[in-house]
Design an enzyme around this catalytic site. Structure first.
Site, PDB file in Angstrom:
ATOM      1  N   GLY A  62       0.800  -1.217   0.000  1.00  0.00           N
ATOM      2  CA  GLY A  62       0.000   0.000   0.000  1.00  0.00           C
ATOM      3  C   GLY A  62       0.829   1.261   0.000  1.00  0.00           C
ATOM      4  N   ASN A 110      -8.397   4.168   5.125  1.00  0.00           N
ATOM      5  CA  ASN A 110      -8.287   4.337   3.666  1.00  0.00           C
ATOM      6  C   ASN A 110      -9.407   3.598   2.960  1.00  0.00           C
ATOM      7  OD1 ASN A 110      -7.246   2.134   1.602  1.00  0.00           O
ATOM      8  ND2 ASN A 110      -6.358   1.595   3.607  1.00  0.00           N
ATOM      9  N   GLY A 113      -9.336   1.690  -2.783  1.00  0.00           N
ATOM     10  CA  GLY A 113     -10.003   0.855  -3.785  1.00  0.00           C
ATOM     11  C   GLY A 113      -9.085   0.406  -4.906  1.00  0.00           C
ATOM     12  N   PHE A 114      -7.865  -0.018  -4.549  1.00  0.00           N
ATOM     13  CA  PHE A 114      -6.918  -0.561  -5.543  1.00  0.00           C
ATOM     14  C   PHE A 114      -6.645   0.404  -6.691  1.00  0.00           C
ATOM     15  CE2 PHE A 114      -7.795  -5.423  -4.812  1.00  0.00           C
ATOM     16  CZ  PHE A 114      -7.110  -5.353  -3.614  1.00  0.00           C
ATOM     17  N   SER A 173      -8.711  -6.807   1.132  1.00  0.00           N
ATOM     18  CA  SER A 173      -8.945  -5.358   1.130  1.00  0.00           C
ATOM     19  C   SER A 173     -10.445  -5.114   1.219  1.00  0.00           C
ATOM     20  CB  SER A 173      -8.393  -4.728  -0.146  1.00  0.00           C
ATOM     21  OG  SER A 173      -7.010  -4.611  -0.039  1.00  0.00           O
ATOM     22  N   ASN A 175     -12.055  -2.503   0.346  1.00  0.00           N
ATOM     23  CA  ASN A 175     -12.524  -1.406  -0.508  1.00  0.00           C
ATOM     24  C   ASN A 175     -12.853  -1.799  -1.943  1.00  0.00           C
ATOM     25  OD1 ASN A 175     -12.173   0.540   1.641  1.00  0.00           O
ATOM     26  ND2 ASN A 175      -9.980   0.253   1.328  1.00  0.00           N
ATOM     27  N   THR A 176     -12.758  -3.085  -2.253  1.00  0.00           N
ATOM     28  CA  THR A 176     -13.245  -3.581  -3.542  1.00  0.00           C
ATOM     29  C   THR A 176     -14.437  -4.470  -3.221  1.00  0.00           C
ATOM     30  OG1 THR A 176     -11.073  -3.493  -4.601  1.00  0.00           O
ATOM     31  CG2 THR A 176     -12.669  -5.018  -5.555  1.00  0.00           C
ATOM     32  N   LYS A 214      -3.062 -13.090   2.220  1.00  0.00           N
ATOM     33  CA  LYS A 214      -3.279 -12.025   3.206  1.00  0.00           C
ATOM     34  C   LYS A 214      -4.742 -11.980   3.594  1.00  0.00           C
ATOM     35  CE  LYS A 214      -2.259  -7.149   4.100  1.00  0.00           C
ATOM     36  NZ  LYS A 214      -1.540  -5.963   3.600  1.00  0.00           N
ATOM     37  N   ASN A 243      -4.926  -7.536   7.068  1.00  0.00           N
ATOM     38  CA  ASN A 243      -5.240  -6.284   6.381  1.00  0.00           C
ATOM     39  C   ASN A 243      -5.900  -5.283   7.355  1.00  0.00           C
ATOM     40  OD1 ASN A 243      -5.688  -4.530   4.098  1.00  0.00           O
ATOM     41  ND2 ASN A 243      -5.548  -6.375   2.845  1.00  0.00           N
ATOM     42  N   SER A 316       1.220   2.345   8.652  1.00  0.00           N
ATOM     43  CA  SER A 316       0.588   3.554   9.192  1.00  0.00           C
ATOM     44  C   SER A 316       1.474   4.313  10.167  1.00  0.00           C
ATOM     45  CB  SER A 316      -0.727   3.193   9.892  1.00  0.00           C
ATOM     46  OG  SER A 316      -1.598   2.585   8.975  1.00  0.00           O
TER      47      SER A 316
HETATM   48  C1  LIG Z   1      -3.075   3.945   2.787  1.00  0.00           C
HETATM   49  C2  LIG Z   1      -3.039   2.463   2.873  1.00  0.00           C
HETATM   50  C3  LIG Z   1      -3.096   1.712   1.706  1.00  0.00           C
HETATM   51  C4  LIG Z   1      -3.047   0.326   1.772  1.00  0.00           C
HETATM   52  N1  LIG Z   1      -3.082  -0.405   0.612  1.00  0.00           N
HETATM   53  C5  LIG Z   1      -2.987  -1.750   0.666  1.00  0.00           C
HETATM   54  C6  LIG Z   1      -2.952  -2.511  -0.517  1.00  0.00           C
HETATM   55  O1  LIG Z   1      -2.986  -1.996  -1.634  1.00  0.00           O
HETATM   56  N2  LIG Z   1      -2.909  -3.870  -0.404  1.00  0.00           N
HETATM   57  C7  LIG Z   1      -2.845  -4.499   0.815  1.00  0.00           C
HETATM   58  O2  LIG Z   1      -2.773  -5.725   0.865  1.00  0.00           O
HETATM   59  N3  LIG Z   1      -2.852  -3.781   1.952  1.00  0.00           N
HETATM   60  C8  LIG Z   1      -2.910  -2.443   1.907  1.00  0.00           C
HETATM   61  N4  LIG Z   1      -2.912  -1.722   3.065  1.00  0.00           N
HETATM   62  C9  LIG Z   1      -2.869  -2.443   4.369  1.00  0.00           C
HETATM   63  C10 LIG Z   1      -1.448  -2.547   4.924  1.00  0.00           C
HETATM   64  O3  LIG Z   1      -0.619  -3.299   4.079  1.00  0.00           O
HETATM   65  C11 LIG Z   1      -1.468  -3.205   6.317  1.00  0.00           C
HETATM   66  O4  LIG Z   1      -1.938  -4.533   6.173  1.00  0.00           O
HETATM   67  C12 LIG Z   1      -2.362  -2.475   7.295  1.00  0.00           C
HETATM   68  O5  LIG Z   1      -2.320  -1.082   7.090  1.00  0.00           O
HETATM   69  C13 LIG Z   1      -1.970  -2.749   8.746  1.00  0.00           C
HETATM   70  O6  LIG Z   1      -0.657  -2.300   9.025  1.00  0.00           O
HETATM   71  P1  LIG Z   1      -0.364  -0.872   9.722  1.00  0.00           P
HETATM   72  O7  LIG Z   1      -1.279  -0.765  10.899  1.00  0.00           O
HETATM   73  O8  LIG Z   1       1.085  -0.934  10.092  1.00  0.00           O
HETATM   74  O9  LIG Z   1      -0.635   0.155   8.696  1.00  0.00           O
HETATM   75  C14 LIG Z   1      -2.957  -0.322   3.031  1.00  0.00           C
HETATM   76  C15 LIG Z   1      -2.896   0.442   4.199  1.00  0.00           C
HETATM   77  C16 LIG Z   1      -2.936   1.822   4.135  1.00  0.00           C
HETATM   78  C17 LIG Z   1      -2.856   2.610   5.403  1.00  0.00           C
END
Ligand SMILES: Cc1cc2nc3c(=O)[nH]c(=O)nc-3n(C[C@H](O)[C@H](O)[C@H](O)COP(=O)(O)O)c2cc1C
Length: 363
Positions: A62, A110, A113-114, A173, A175-176, A214, A243, A316
């Protein structure tokens, strides 16, 4: 450059719209020289999925969705970088604003949405850096409009097998619409069968690329039983737990907490760590786990490891603590090894898992 970012640019970045700030951070990381590579303490080395990780702290999916800066992130000290989620065709994702900071809670919501540059563009970037080494995984997803979503995952395996250190099959995810249903019953079984078949087919030319799944922290424990059962039957190489969450833990203080989307960061820590422990006791060492969700210190990284993670990932907390956090986490992990006279991380993996599963469910 990163020193500058740390000293004064980061507070400024936080004044910007979060998505603009993120874009600026990516652009800054594209400016060489990023930093001098600091050698990793050999005690932090982890072997998992047949790969040798120089340290267990990874950049979660992400942040570098389009594979633009994996080498800069590796140089900053991450033990591995997961690019993506990448979808086969380029797609714009949801309308902005779609990224919200919960400053009072050190969380992020967030609903991107990919948004993806698409497979062809990301493949070009990863192919151009292929001989540089370092562990760069590719997190794969399906296009929103795909009629056969599983076929999208298969295509992504075929496309990226020559350049991916490992794959993450992202079916979690929020968001899809409908994506998380791929974690359920027969569909999950079919997904894994077709993905693992594609991996086996590609192994003849590209070698065997590890496949990780995941999952969402929002599965019920019955659903988790099925997911782990399916993952073990199909002999996946590992799982990432997990996630973002669509739940909103009690006690969130930020007025933006009600925004729709997936919540990450500090408020996700308790739930995702409990789900990690629950997964660990079900997996019974069949494959290693990656712990993700709310890591913002050495202490929280260590808690993930003790809950069952061989490797950890974060995203994050970097918004609030900056990229230097990676260095501090590694230092604190070494101190923890010293304190317990442990030779390596693997001695601590899962040490608290069983005890954690007996605690009250986090709210
Ligand atoms: C802005 C944002 C975008 C993300 N996009 C994706 C993504 O495209 N694919 C995915 O598997 N996880 C995505 N994640 C999830 C992170 O990979 C992670 O699993 C999740 O944020 C928990 O970790 P954290 O608390 O350290 O952020 C996203 C997270 C954030 C905050």
């Amino acid at each position: 450059m990163i020193g500058l970012l740390e000293a004064w640019a980061r507070p400024l970045l936080r004044l910007l719209d979060p998505e603009d700030a993120h874009r600026l951070a990516i652009l800054a990381l594209k400016i060489p020289p990023y930093v001098k590579l600091v050698p990793n303490d050999p005690r932090l080395a982890v072997r998992a999925f047949g790969l040798n990780f120089p340290n267990p702290v990874g950049m979660a999916a992400g942040f570098d969705k389009h594979g633009e800066v994996p080498d800069a992130l590796l140089k900053l000290g991450f033990g591995f970088v997961e690019v993506g989620t990448v979808t086969p065709q380029p797609q714009v994702g949801n309308p902005r604003p779609r990224l919200v900071r919960l400053n009072a809670d050190e969380g992020v919501i967030n609903r991107l949405g990919f948004n993806s540059d698409g497979a062809a563009a990301v493949l070009r970037r990863l192919a151009a850096r292929a001989n540089r080494g370092g562990i760069v995984g590719v997190n794969i997803g399906a296009n929103k409009e795909a009629v056969d979503r599983i076929a999208d995952y298969v295509r992504m395996i075929e496309t990226f097998a020559p350049v991916a250190s490992y794959f993450t099959v992202n079916i979690s995810s929020p968001n899809t619409p409908g994506l998380r249903q791929l974690q359920q019953g027969k569909v999950f079984d079919e997904l894994l069968a077709r993905v693992m078949e594609a991996r086996a087919r590609m192994s003849r030319s590209a070698g065997t690329t590890p496949v990780l799944v995941k999952i969402a922290p929002d599965l019920t424990l019955n659903e988790l039983d099925d997911v782990v059962g399916g993952a073990r039957r199909h002999r996946v190489d590992g799982m990432i737990v997990g996630n973002t969450t669509i739940t909103r833990p009690k006690g969130l203080r930020d007025p933006a907490a009600g925004e729709p989307g997936g919540l990450s960061g500090r408020p996700l820590f308790a739930l995702s760590t409990r789900m990690l422990a629950e997964t660990y006791v079900r997996v019974e060492d069949a494959f290693p786990l990656v712990g993700t969700g709310g890591i913002d210190s050495g202490e929280t990284a260590l808690a993930k490891i003790r809950a069952g993670a061989s490797l950890v990932q974060l995203y994050s907390a970097l918004v609030y603590r900056g990229l230097r956090l990676v260095h501090f986490i590694k230092m604190e992990l070494i101190q923890a090894l010293d304190r317990g006279r442990h030779a390596g991380i693997d001695e601590l993996v899962g040490a608290d898992a069983a005890a954690m599963t007996a605690e009250d469910w986090p709210t």
